[in-house]
Design a protein around this motif. Structure first.
Motif, PDB file in Angstrom:
ATOM      1  N   LYS A 140       0.826  -1.207   0.000  1.00  0.00           N
ATOM      2  CA  LYS A 140       0.000   0.000   0.000  1.00  0.00           C
ATOM      3  C   LYS A 140       0.869   1.270   0.000  1.00  0.00           C
ATOM      4  O   LYS A 140       0.615   2.208  -0.766  1.00  0.00           O
ATOM      5  CB  LYS A 140      -0.911  -0.020   1.225  1.00  0.00           C
ATOM      6  CG  LYS A 140      -1.870   1.125   1.308  1.00  0.00           C
ATOM      7  CD  LYS A 140      -2.763   0.973   2.543  1.00  0.00           C
ATOM      8  CE  LYS A 140      -3.704   2.150   2.690  1.00  0.00           C
ATOM      9  NZ  LYS A 140      -4.575   1.992   3.859  1.00  0.00           N
TER      10      LYS A 140
ATOM     11  N   THR B 103       2.808   1.671  -3.437  1.00  0.00           N
ATOM     12  CA  THR B 103       1.899   2.144  -4.479  1.00  0.00           C
ATOM     13  C   THR B 103       1.578   3.623  -4.295  1.00  0.00           C
ATOM     14  O   THR B 103       1.662   4.407  -5.247  1.00  0.00           O
ATOM     15  CB  THR B 103       0.598   1.307  -4.469  1.00  0.00           C
ATOM     16  OG1 THR B 103       0.936  -0.062  -4.740  1.00  0.00           O
ATOM     17  CG2 THR B 103      -0.387   1.783  -5.511  1.00  0.00           C
ATOM     18  N   ALA B 104       1.244   4.029  -3.089  1.00  0.00           N
ATOM     19  CA  ALA B 104       0.923   5.438  -2.820  1.00  0.00           C
ATOM     20  C   ALA B 104       2.125   6.345  -3.072  1.00  0.00           C
ATOM     21  O   ALA B 104       1.981   7.447  -3.623  1.00  0.00           O
ATOM     22  CB  ALA B 104       0.434   5.594  -1.383  1.00  0.00           C
ATOM     23  N   THR B 105       3.317   5.908  -2.710  1.00  0.00           N
ATOM     24  CA  THR B 105       4.529   6.701  -2.922  1.00  0.00           C
ATOM     25  C   THR B 105       4.796   6.907  -4.410  1.00  0.00           C
ATOM     26  O   THR B 105       5.108   8.018  -4.849  1.00  0.00           O
ATOM     27  CB  THR B 105       5.745   6.028  -2.254  1.00  0.00           C
ATOM     28  OG1 THR B 105       5.478   5.904  -0.854  1.00  0.00           O
ATOM     29  CG2 THR B 105       7.013   6.821  -2.468  1.00  0.00           C
TER      30      THR B 105
ATOM     31  N   GLN C 243       2.562   6.803  -6.842  1.00  0.00           N
ATOM     32  CA  GLN C 243       1.518   7.688  -7.369  1.00  0.00           C
ATOM     33  C   GLN C 243       1.767   9.140  -6.964  1.00  0.00           C
ATOM     34  O   GLN C 243       1.591  10.046  -7.770  1.00  0.00           O
ATOM     35  CB  GLN C 243       0.142   7.228  -6.899  1.00  0.00           C
ATOM     36  CG  GLN C 243      -0.280   5.929  -7.551  1.00  0.00           C
ATOM     37  CD  GLN C 243      -1.550   5.354  -6.957  1.00  0.00           C
ATOM     38  OE1 GLN C 243      -1.864   5.585  -5.793  1.00  0.00           O
ATOM     39  NE2 GLN C 243      -2.267   4.581  -7.759  1.00  0.00           N
ATOM     40  N   THR C 244       2.208   9.361  -5.748  1.00  0.00           N
ATOM     41  CA  THR C 244       2.506  10.709  -5.263  1.00  0.00           C
ATOM     42  C   THR C 244       3.616  11.355  -6.085  1.00  0.00           C
ATOM     43  O   THR C 244       3.632  12.568  -6.268  1.00  0.00           O
ATOM     44  CB  THR C 244       2.916  10.663  -3.778  1.00  0.00           C
ATOM     45  OG1 THR C 244       1.830  10.145  -3.024  1.00  0.00           O
ATOM     46  CG2 THR C 244       3.294  12.017  -3.239  1.00  0.00           C
ATOM     47  N   HIS C 245       4.523  10.541  -6.598  1.00  0.00           N
ATOM     48  CA  HIS C 245       5.650  11.063  -7.355  1.00  0.00           C
ATOM     49  C   HIS C 245       5.415  11.032  -8.866  1.00  0.00           C
ATOM     50  O   HIS C 245       6.363  11.036  -9.651  1.00  0.00           O
ATOM     51  CB  HIS C 245       6.924  10.326  -6.966  1.00  0.00           C
ATOM     52  CG  HIS C 245       7.391  10.725  -5.605  1.00  0.00           C
ATOM     53  ND1 HIS C 245       6.924  10.111  -4.454  1.00  0.00           N
ATOM     54  CD2 HIS C 245       8.217  11.702  -5.195  1.00  0.00           C
ATOM     55  CE1 HIS C 245       7.463  10.694  -3.406  1.00  0.00           C
ATOM     56  NE2 HIS C 245       8.260  11.666  -3.830  1.00  0.00           N
ATOM     57  N   GLY C 246       4.152  11.024  -9.275  1.00  0.00           N
ATOM     58  CA  GLY C 246       3.809  11.234 -10.676  1.00  0.00           C
ATOM     59  C   GLY C 246       3.634  10.012 -11.550  1.00  0.00           C
ATOM     60  O   GLY C 246       3.468  10.142 -12.757  1.00  0.00           O
TER      61      GLY C 246
ATOM     62  N   LYS D 211       4.856   6.475 -16.149  1.00  0.00           N
ATOM     63  CA  LYS D 211       4.539   7.898 -16.082  1.00  0.00           C
ATOM     64  C   LYS D 211       3.436   8.255 -17.083  1.00  0.00           C
ATOM     65  O   LYS D 211       2.751   9.250 -16.924  1.00  0.00           O
ATOM     66  CB  LYS D 211       5.779   8.749 -16.374  1.00  0.00           C
ATOM     67  CG  LYS D 211       6.807   8.710 -15.262  1.00  0.00           C
ATOM     68  CD  LYS D 211       6.578   9.840 -14.313  1.00  0.00           C
ATOM     69  CE  LYS D 211       7.703   9.936 -13.302  1.00  0.00           C
ATOM     70  NZ  LYS D 211       7.665  11.155 -12.545  1.00  0.00           N
TER      71      LYS D 211
ATOM     72  N   SER E  90      -3.567   0.462  -9.966  1.00  0.00           N
ATOM     73  CA  SER E  90      -4.086   1.728  -9.445  1.00  0.00           C
ATOM     74  C   SER E  90      -3.909   2.808 -10.471  1.00  0.00           C
ATOM     75  O   SER E  90      -2.980   2.837 -11.192  1.00  0.00           O
ATOM     76  CB  SER E  90      -3.338   2.139  -8.188  1.00  0.00           C
ATOM     77  OG  SER E  90      -3.343   1.119  -7.254  1.00  0.00           O
TER      78      SER E  90
END
Length: 64
Positions: free
Chosen positions: A10, A13-15, A17-20, A42, A64
């Motif tokens: 989790k 995946t979030a990291t 997505q946070t970084h583009g 990207k 995701s």
């Protein structure tokens, strides 16, 4: 001894997505290896192509 300094599926995946990263496919496996894998892009891709690129069965892959 647990070091507790790694990523969970989790958090990884979030990291990403946070970084583009637009698409993230991730998979984890239990014993004996306790592997955590991620494929991130990207640019937007079709889900079917991303699953094929990852080479992972659709049931075990979270997109995701």
């Amino acid at each position: 001894m647990a070091h507790r300094c790694g990523f969970t599926q989790k958090v990884l995946t979030a990291t990403l997505q946070t970084h583009g990263f637009v698409n993230v496919a991730s998979m984890k496996r239990g014993a004996p290896g306790y592997d955590l894998w991620a494929l991130a892009t990207k640019q937007a891709m079709e889900e079917a192509f991303l699953r094929e690129l990852a080479g992972w069965p659709p049931i075990r892959c979270s997109i995701s």
